[in-house]
Scaffold this motif. Sequence first.
Motif, PDB file in Angstrom:
ATOM      1  N   HIS A  37      -4.597  -4.085   7.961  1.00 19.58           N
ATOM      2  CA  HIS A  37      -4.677  -2.748   6.758  1.00 19.58           C
ATOM      3  C   HIS A  37      -3.272  -2.288   7.512  1.00 19.58           C
ATOM      4  CE1 HIS A  37      -7.565  -3.437   4.951  1.00 19.58           C
ATOM      5  NE2 HIS A  37      -7.429  -2.360   3.557  1.00 19.58           N
ATOM      6  N   LEU A  38      -1.481  -1.708   7.064  1.00 21.50           N
ATOM      7  CA  LEU A  38      -1.228  -1.466   7.960  1.00 21.50           C
ATOM      8  C   LEU A  38      -1.107   0.666   8.002  1.00 21.50           C
ATOM      9  CD1 LEU A  38       1.749  -2.832   5.993  1.00 21.50           C
ATOM     10  CD2 LEU A  38       1.616  -3.568   8.158  1.00 21.50           C
ATOM     11  N   ALA A  39      -0.603   0.868   8.736  1.00 23.03           N
ATOM     12  CA  ALA A  39      -0.856   2.012   9.097  1.00 23.03           C
ATOM     13  C   ALA A  39      -0.942   3.560   7.408  1.00 23.03           C
ATOM     14  CB  ALA A  39       0.288   2.777  10.367  1.00 23.03           C
ATOM     15  N   SER A  40       0.043   3.338   7.018  1.00 24.38           N
ATOM     16  CA  SER A  40       0.465   3.615   5.431  1.00 24.38           C
ATOM     17  C   SER A  40       1.093   3.445   4.646  1.00 24.38           C
ATOM     18  CB  SER A  40       1.026   5.089   6.074  1.00 24.38           C
ATOM     19  OG  SER A  40       2.479   5.421   6.741  1.00 24.38           O
ATOM     20  N   LYS A  41       1.504   3.822   3.471  1.00 18.86           N
ATOM     21  CA  LYS A  41       2.267   3.823   2.372  1.00 18.86           C
ATOM     22  C   LYS A  41       3.396   3.081   2.609  1.00 18.86           C
ATOM     23  CE  LYS A  41      -1.380   4.639  -1.311  1.00 18.86           C
ATOM     24  NZ  LYS A  41      -0.723   4.738  -2.959  1.00 18.86           N
ATOM     25  N   GLU A  42       4.124   3.530   3.942  1.00 20.88           N
ATOM     26  CA  GLU A  42       5.171   4.004   3.702  1.00 20.88           C
ATOM     27  C   GLU A  42       5.579   2.826   4.443  1.00 20.88           C
ATOM     28  OE1 GLU A  42       6.068   7.162   6.656  1.00 20.88           O
ATOM     29  OE2 GLU A  42       5.416   8.867   5.519  1.00 20.88           O
ATOM     30  N   HIS A  43       4.996   2.134   5.358  1.00 19.81           N
ATOM     31  CA  HIS A  43       5.181   0.486   6.109  1.00 19.81           C
ATOM     32  C   HIS A  43       4.748  -0.407   5.080  1.00 19.81           C
ATOM     33  CE1 HIS A  43       3.488   3.476   9.352  1.00 19.81           C
ATOM     34  NE2 HIS A  43       4.189   2.433   9.975  1.00 19.81           N
ATOM     35  N   GLY A  44       4.913   0.056   3.931  1.00 18.39           N
ATOM     36  CA  GLY A  44       4.844  -1.992   3.209  1.00 18.39           C
ATOM     37  C   GLY A  44       4.156  -1.295   1.421  1.00 18.39           C
ATOM     38  N   PRO A  45       4.717  -2.245   1.130  1.00 18.01           N
ATOM     39  CA  PRO A  45       3.902  -1.835  -0.472  1.00 18.01           C
ATOM     40  C   PRO A  45       2.289  -1.963  -0.881  1.00 18.01           C
ATOM     41  CG  PRO A  45       5.174  -4.192  -0.320  1.00 18.01           C
ATOM     42  CD  PRO A  45       4.851  -3.525   0.478  1.00 18.01           C
ATOM     43  N   GLY A  46       1.557  -1.424  -1.704  1.00 21.99           N
ATOM     44  CA  GLY A  46       0.179  -1.619  -2.020  1.00 21.99           C
ATOM     45  C   GLY A  46      -0.087  -0.966  -3.716  1.00 21.99           C
ATOM     46  N   GLY A  47      -1.013  -0.197  -4.081  1.00 23.24           N
ATOM     47  CA  GLY A  47      -1.672  -0.299  -5.718  1.00 23.24           C
ATOM     48  C   GLY A  47      -1.133   1.534  -5.031  1.00 23.24           C
ATOM     49  N   SER A  48      -1.311   1.723  -6.479  1.00 23.66           N
ATOM     50  CA  SER A  48      -1.369   3.425  -6.619  1.00 23.66           C
ATOM     51  C   SER A  48      -2.151   4.714  -6.309  1.00 23.66           C
ATOM     52  CB  SER A  48      -0.838   3.242  -8.133  1.00 23.66           C
ATOM     53  OG  SER A  48      -2.139   3.330  -8.825  1.00 23.66           O
ATOM     54  N   ALA A  49      -3.670   3.630  -5.531  1.00 21.01           N
ATOM     55  CA  ALA A  49      -4.209   4.875  -5.643  1.00 21.01           C
ATOM     56  C   ALA A  49      -3.871   5.361  -4.092  1.00 21.01           C
ATOM     57  CB  ALA A  49      -5.648   4.292  -5.632  1.00 21.01           C
ATOM     58  N   PRO A  50      -4.135   6.974  -4.345  1.00 25.42           N
ATOM     59  CA  PRO A  50      -3.793   8.033  -2.968  1.00 25.42           C
ATOM     60  C   PRO A  50      -4.798   6.864  -2.153  1.00 25.42           C
ATOM     61  CG  PRO A  50      -5.648   8.797  -5.174  1.00 25.42           C
ATOM     62  CD  PRO A  50      -5.430   7.729  -5.086  1.00 25.42           C
ATOM     63  N   GLU A  51      -6.009   6.838  -1.898  1.00 25.20           N
ATOM     64  CA  GLU A  51      -7.040   6.198  -0.935  1.00 25.20           C
ATOM     65  C   GLU A  51      -5.855   4.389  -0.199  1.00 25.20           C
ATOM     66  OE1 GLU A  51      -8.984   5.173  -4.865  1.00 25.20           O
ATOM     67  OE2 GLU A  51      -8.659   6.940  -3.364  1.00 25.20           O
ATOM     68  N   SER A  52      -5.672   3.891  -1.332  1.00 28.44           N
ATOM     69  CA  SER A  52      -4.815   2.512  -1.055  1.00 28.44           C
ATOM     70  C   SER A  52      -3.872   2.942   0.331  1.00 28.44           C
ATOM     71  CB  SER A  52      -4.082   2.365  -2.103  1.00 28.44           C
ATOM     72  OG  SER A  52      -3.505   0.574  -2.213  1.00 28.44           O
ATOM     73  N   LEU A  53      -4.275   0.683   1.253  1.00 25.33           N
ATOM     74  CA  LEU A  53      -3.220   1.044   2.414  1.00 25.33           C
ATOM     75  C   LEU A  53      -2.904  -0.051   1.796  1.00 25.33           C
ATOM     76  CD1 LEU A  53      -4.885   1.969   5.975  1.00 25.33           C
ATOM     77  CD2 LEU A  53      -3.040   3.327   4.400  1.00 25.33           C
ATOM     78  N   PRO A  54      -1.690  -0.172   2.209  1.00 25.44           N
ATOM     79  CA  PRO A  54      -1.366  -1.525   2.345  1.00 25.44           C
ATOM     80  C   PRO A  54      -1.676  -2.883   3.069  1.00 25.44           C
ATOM     81  CG  PRO A  54       0.831   0.529   2.766  1.00 25.44           C
ATOM     82  CD  PRO A  54      -0.699   0.622   2.699  1.00 25.44           C
ATOM     83  N   LEU A  55      -1.353  -4.064   3.141  1.00 21.55           N
ATOM     84  CA  LEU A  55      -2.001  -4.922   3.833  1.00 21.55           C
ATOM     85  C   LEU A  55      -1.316  -5.835   4.522  1.00 21.55           C
ATOM     86  CD1 LEU A  55      -4.154  -7.245   1.377  1.00 21.55           C
ATOM     87  CD2 LEU A  55      -5.416  -5.135   2.888  1.00 21.55           C
ATOM     88  N   GLU A  56      -0.834  -6.153   5.774  1.00 22.21           N
ATOM     89  CA  GLU A  56       0.560  -6.744   6.563  1.00 22.21           C
ATOM     90  C   GLU A  56      -0.211  -8.325   5.947  1.00 22.21           C
ATOM     91  OE1 GLU A  56      -0.060  -8.859  11.279  1.00 22.21           O
ATOM     92  OE2 GLU A  56      -0.998  -6.895  10.703  1.00 22.21           O
ATOM     93  N   ARG A  57       1.366  -8.173   5.617  1.00 15.99           N
ATOM     94  CA  ARG A  57       1.779  -9.582   5.513  1.00 15.99           C
ATOM     95  C   ARG A  57       2.560 -10.271   6.946  1.00 15.99           C
ATOM     96  NH1 ARG A  57       0.562  -9.916   0.241  1.00 15.99           N
ATOM     97  NH2 ARG A  57      -0.182  -7.615  -0.446  1.00 15.99           N
ATOM     98  N   ASP A  58       2.649 -12.202   6.011  1.00 18.48           N
ATOM     99  CA  ASP A  58       3.392 -12.765   7.230  1.00 18.48           C
ATOM    100  C   ASP A  58       4.732 -12.807   6.833  1.00 18.48           C
ATOM    101  OD1 ASP A  58       3.060 -14.384   4.899  1.00 18.48           O
ATOM    102  OD2 ASP A  58       1.572 -15.771   5.142  1.00 18.48           O
ATOM    103  N   GLU A  59       4.988 -13.820   7.044  1.00 20.61           N
ATOM    104  CA  GLU A  59       6.842 -14.338   7.372  1.00 20.61           C
ATOM    105  C   GLU A  59       6.858 -14.397   5.663  1.00 20.61           C
ATOM    106  OE1 GLU A  59       4.937 -18.034   9.001  1.00 20.61           O
ATOM    107  OE2 GLU A  59       4.663 -16.060   9.101  1.00 20.61           O
TER     108      GLU A  59
END
Length: 362
Positions: free
Chosen positions: A238-260
């Motif tokens: 997971h990324l540290a916060s929604k500011e670091h990548g796209p993700g779901g709309s749920a408040p508890e959602s944390l976006p995932l780290e992605r490759d190239e």
Amino acid sequence: ASAWPRTGRTILRDGWTWVGVTQDLAGLAATKASDPERYDELDIPKVGLGYDIVGQVAMWLRGEQSPIEVDHLLMTGASYTGTFQRVFLADGFHERTRRPDGGPAVEGYLIQISSGGFGIGGYNPINPDQDRVDVGDPRRTIGDHGVPVIELLGEGEAETHLGTTRDDSDDPAGPYRLYEVPGACHMSSGEAGHGPLAPTEEEPSDFPMWAIAGQALTNLRDWVVDGILPPRSERVRHLASKEHGPGGSAPESLPLERDEHGNAVGGVRTPWVDVPIARYFPHSTIAGGGQMAGPPGRPRIDLGDIMGCMFRFDADELRALYGTPAEYQKRFAESLEGTVSGGWIAEADVERLTSAATAVDF
């Protein structure tokens, strides 16, 4: 019923018996609408009685009056009925559902595409008049129940599941596995019987979660019946916060780290993300907006949050990656062979999965 599109092929192929239980108000309404005269007398007076209904059916199937011979009994469900299993376990229904000899009537659970940390859907109150169970409530994390439990999550569920994860275990007190699958989503066009709920601006995902789910059910059966330990996988990152990548709309959602290539890293590895021809994402944009009504007494869910999409690489990108279609197909086959030998996909599904890769041209 929501588990059937992903596991039905395996159940039929291996000759298992499927018992579906109508235990929810919405399911009963659909059943009665299909044949009002036949089902007129059936009634479920309130949400929450389904746990006792399923428990009673399980004990009946394992008792002397069972209409069929049952060697072992497993439970699976997906989405809302995946969450059902989590409540069934943590609120004591599993412990009360026993065979005549005192053993557990249900000997293993496969919880599909249900995140314990998803605030509005990861753990439902038994009585809809009660407050929703807090995100930090320990019941949302699978505990020790003396039977194997496998949680199988797509990317969207993994985004909200971080706060309810636990370590894999082979301890007989609480055998457990967590499988998080990059590329997979809550709903995919690659699953039999699952067309899009609404038109989307992006192309619907074709990720074959059915192949992973079918093998997960087989692994659960082998664990319960033969004591064969299922494979373990690393977790997604997971990324540290929604500011670091796209993700779901749920408040508890944390976006995932992605490759190239834009695909999630970690988790259960498959050719669709290790030899990619597309970027997979677990959410989509509903054309014109849209929400899905939940079961009676439950909140509405944004359709775009549960419908995955994909962005295919163009011909130039594919040639840069693989040179020729033949090279892509060779690398796909090698990756798929490793996925099969690792215990993630059944050998019986290889031909069907390979035929889609063979059709790729650029």
